[in-house]
Design an enzyme around this catalytic site. Structure first.
Site, mmCIF file in Angstrom:
data_model
loop_
_atom_site.group_PDB
_atom_site.id
_atom_site.type_symbol
_atom_site.label_atom_id
_atom_site.label_comp_id
_atom_site.label_asym_id
_atom_site.label_seq_id
_atom_site.Cartn_x
_atom_site.Cartn_y
_atom_site.Cartn_z
ATOM 1 N N THR A 27 44.012 24.451 86.802
ATOM 2 C CA THR A 27 44.707 23.166 86.864
ATOM 3 C C THR A 27 46.206 23.395 86.734
ATOM 4 O OG1 THR A 27 42.848 21.923 86.021
ATOM 5 C CG2 THR A 27 45.017 20.994 85.594
ATOM 6 N N GLN A 103 36.736 23.114 93.359
ATOM 7 C CA GLN A 103 36.039 22.766 92.109
ATOM 8 C C GLN A 103 36.027 21.246 91.920
ATOM 9 O OE1 GLN A 103 37.540 23.535 88.098
ATOM 10 N NE2 GLN A 103 35.663 24.668 87.649
ATOM 11 N N HIS A 182 31.844 21.643 88.511
ATOM 12 C CA HIS A 182 32.418 22.004 87.206
ATOM 13 C C HIS A 182 31.524 21.439 86.097
ATOM 14 C CE1 HIS A 182 35.104 23.110 84.154
ATOM 15 N NE2 HIS A 182 36.230 22.567 84.569
ATOM 16 N N ASN A 185 33.405 23.943 80.171
ATOM 17 C CA ASN A 185 34.635 23.629 79.429
ATOM 18 C C ASN A 185 34.697 22.237 78.795
ATOM 19 O OD1 ASN A 185 35.360 26.166 80.110
ATOM 20 N ND2 ASN A 185 36.904 25.622 81.623
ATOM 21 N N TYR A 187 33.575 19.204 79.859
ATOM 22 C CA TYR A 187 33.749 17.992 80.660
ATOM 23 C C TYR A 187 32.411 17.272 80.856
ATOM 24 C CZ TYR A 187 38.317 19.993 80.946
ATOM 25 O OH TYR A 187 39.540 20.513 80.588
ATOM 26 N N ARG A 234 29.851 26.099 87.762
ATOM 27 C CA ARG A 234 30.495 26.783 86.637
ATOM 28 C C ARG A 234 29.901 26.299 85.327
ATOM 29 N NH1 ARG A 234 36.807 28.016 84.851
ATOM 30 N NH2 ARG A 234 36.433 30.241 84.961
ATOM 31 N N TYR A 363 51.653 23.758 83.253
ATOM 32 C CA TYR A 363 51.400 22.350 83.583
ATOM 33 C C TYR A 363 52.697 21.588 83.841
ATOM 34 C CZ TYR A 363 46.924 23.594 81.415
ATOM 35 O OH TYR A 363 45.752 24.207 81.081
#
Ligand code: FMN
Length: 377
Positions: A27, A103, A182, A185, A187, A234, A363
Site C-alpha cells: 500500500t 490484490q 487479501h 493481516n 482485514y 493471501r 505512505y
C-alpha cells in the site's frame, strides 16, 4: 534440484514466471483521493519494478468497492474510471514482459470510521468486536480507531461476495493476469477466520468450518467467474495485525482452509494459482551473539497444500536461495526491498548491493520515495 532455483521458470496458474522473486503487495496511497483512481506515477512505479522480464508483481491492496474502504489514497477497482486507469499500469508491466496480479481488499473493522461515515457507510466486521490494538498509527490520522463495528448481516455477506466478483471481473478487464484475495493481516476476511473477532452463532461462526465459509464463498465465486488459475489468496495465520490473536485453534483453522483449497485443486481446473503466506518472524541472537531471525514454522502449509506457495516476510537473497532450493514450487515475496529497489531482481541476480528504504515516504503523497529510488546502473 540445482543450486539456483531462484532464477528458474515456474508455472503460476496461466503464466510462467522467469524467476521465483515476487513483489509483495504494498500500500503506497498514491491514488487520487477523491475517486480512488490510479495516478500516472503509479504506472511509472510498477513499470520500474517490472524491469526484469518474467517477474510477477502483486499490486497494493485495492478496494473492491467504496464501502469496503476507508483509507484515503488507496486505489479501487469498482468503477469504469479505475479500470481504465489500471489499464495503463498493466500495459506498462506487460510491455516489460512481466506479470501482475491485483490484490483485492475489504477492510472491515480496521477502516477509518470517520472516513467511512463521511461516505455514508458503517464500520462492519464479523461481530461487534473492536480492534483494540490500533494506537494512532494509520493512513487516516483524523479517524478515531478502535470503535465497535457492526456485525455484517447474512445478506450483506452475500453482497460482499458479489462485490469481490465484480472487482475480479474488472481486474481481468483492466488487463491483470489474476487477482489475489487479501485474507490476511487482520482485514475483513481474516476477521471472520479468527475465533476472537468472530463470535457469530450463525453459519458464519462457531466452528472451524463456519469461520472459513465467507472466504471460501469468495474464492469459489471468483474462481467460477475468472478461473482458478487466475486466483491466488493471501493468508497470515500467525500475524497479529489488526488485533488478530493466534492461539491453539489457529493451526486447525488454517489447516482446514488449506485442505479445502487443496481438495478443489485436485479437481480439473480447480487449482488456485498460489497460496501466499505472510510469516511471523522475530529477531534474536544465536549462540555466538549474532542477530538471527526466528521464523514461526509454517511447514504445515506444505503438508496440506501441494500447489505453488509464496512466502513473504523478512527474506533476503541468501535465505531466498536456500528456501527455494528445497521446495520446487516455492516463490519468495519481498516487500520493503522492492520499495527501495526498482531493479531488485537484477540486483539479486548479480548479487549487487541494495538501496535502503525510507519509511517516512511509505505512505506519503507524490513521487518522492516512490519513483525516485535509483536503479543500480
Ligand atoms: C509500506 C507497506 C505497505 C504494505 N501494504 C500491504 C498491502 O497492501 N497488502 C498486504 O497484504 N500487505 C502489505 N504489506 C506487507 C508486505 O506485503 C510484506 O508482507 C511485508 O512488507 C513483509 O515483507 P518484507 O520483510 O520483505 O518487507 C505492506 C508492507 C509495507 C511495508
Amino acid at each position: 534440484m540445482s543450486a539456483n532455483n531462484l532464477f528458474k521458470p515456474l508455472n503460476v496458474g496461466k503464466i510462467q514466471v522467469a524467476n521465483r522473486i515476487i513483489m509483495a503487495p504494498l500500500t503506497r496511497v498514491r491514488a487520487n483521493i477523491s475517486n480512488a483512481v490510479p495516478t500516472d506515477i503509479m504506472t511509472t512505479y510498477y513499470q520500474q519494478r517490472a524491469s526484469v522480464p518474467g517477474t510477477l508483481l502483486i499490486t497494493e491492496a485495492t478496494f473492491i468497492t467504496e464501502r469496503a474502504g476507508g483509507y484515503p489514497g488507496v486505489p479501487g477497482i469498482w468503477s469504469k474510471e479505475q479500470v481504465s486507469a489500471w489499464k495503463n499500469v498493466t500495459r506498462a508491466i506487460h510491455k516489460q514482459k512481466s506479470f501482475v496480479f491485483q490484490q483485492l481488499w475489504a477492510l472491515g473493522r480496521v477502516a477509518g470510521p470517520d472516513t467511512l461515515h463521511a461516505l455514508g457507510y458503517d464500520l462492519v466486521s464479523a461481530s461487534s468486536v473492536p480492534d483494540e490494538t490500533k494506537r494512532g498509527q494509520s493512513l487516516a490520522p483524523q479517524d478515531v480507531f478502535g470503535s465497535a463495528p457492526r456485525p455484517l448481516k447474512i445478506e450483506e455477506i452475500k453482497e460482499y461476495v458479489k462485490d469481490y466478483v465484480h472487482a475480479a471481473k474488472n481486474a481481468i478487464e483492466a488487463g491483470f493476469d489474476g487477482v489475489e484475495i487479501h485474507s490476511a493481516n487482520g482485514y475483513l476476511l481474516q476477521q471472520f477466520l479468527d475465533e476472537h473477532s468472530n463470535l457469530r452463532t450463525d453459519e458464519y461462526g462457531g466452528s472451524v468450518e463456519n469461520r472459513a465459509r465467507f472466504v471460501l464463498e469468495v474464492v469459489d465465486a471468483i474462481v467460477k467467474t475468472i478461473g482458478a488459475e487466475r486466483v491466488g489468496i493471501r493468508l497470515s495465520p500467525y500475524v497479529d495485525n489488526g488485533g488478530m490473536k493466534h492461539g491453539p485453534g489457529t493451526l486447525e483453522q488454517y489447516a482446514y482452509l488449506l485442505k479445502e483449497l487443496e481438495i478443489r485443486g485436485l479437481k480439473p481446473g480447480g487449482r488456485l494459482a498460489y497460496i501466499h503466506t505472510v510469516e511471523n518472524t522475530f529477531e534474536a541472537k544465536n549462540s555466538i551473539g549474532e542477530p538471527i531471525i526466528i521464523r514461526r514454522p509454517l511447514e504445515f502449509v506444505r503438508n496440506v497444500w501441494s500447489g505453488v506457495w509464496i512466502r513473504t516476510q523478512k527474506f533476503d537473497r541468501k535465505l531466498a536461495l536456500e528456501f527455494v532450493d528445497v521446495d520446487d514450487k516455492l516463490l519468495i515475496g519481498f516487500g520493503k526491498p522492492f520499495i527501495a529497489n526498482p531493479d531488485l531482481v537484477h540486483r539479486f541476480k548479480e548479487d549487487l548491493p541494495l538501496n535502503d528504504f525510507d519509511f517516512k515516504t511509505f505512505y506519503a503523497n507524490g513521487p518522492k520515495g516512490y519513483i525516485d529510488y535509483p536503479f543500480y546502473n
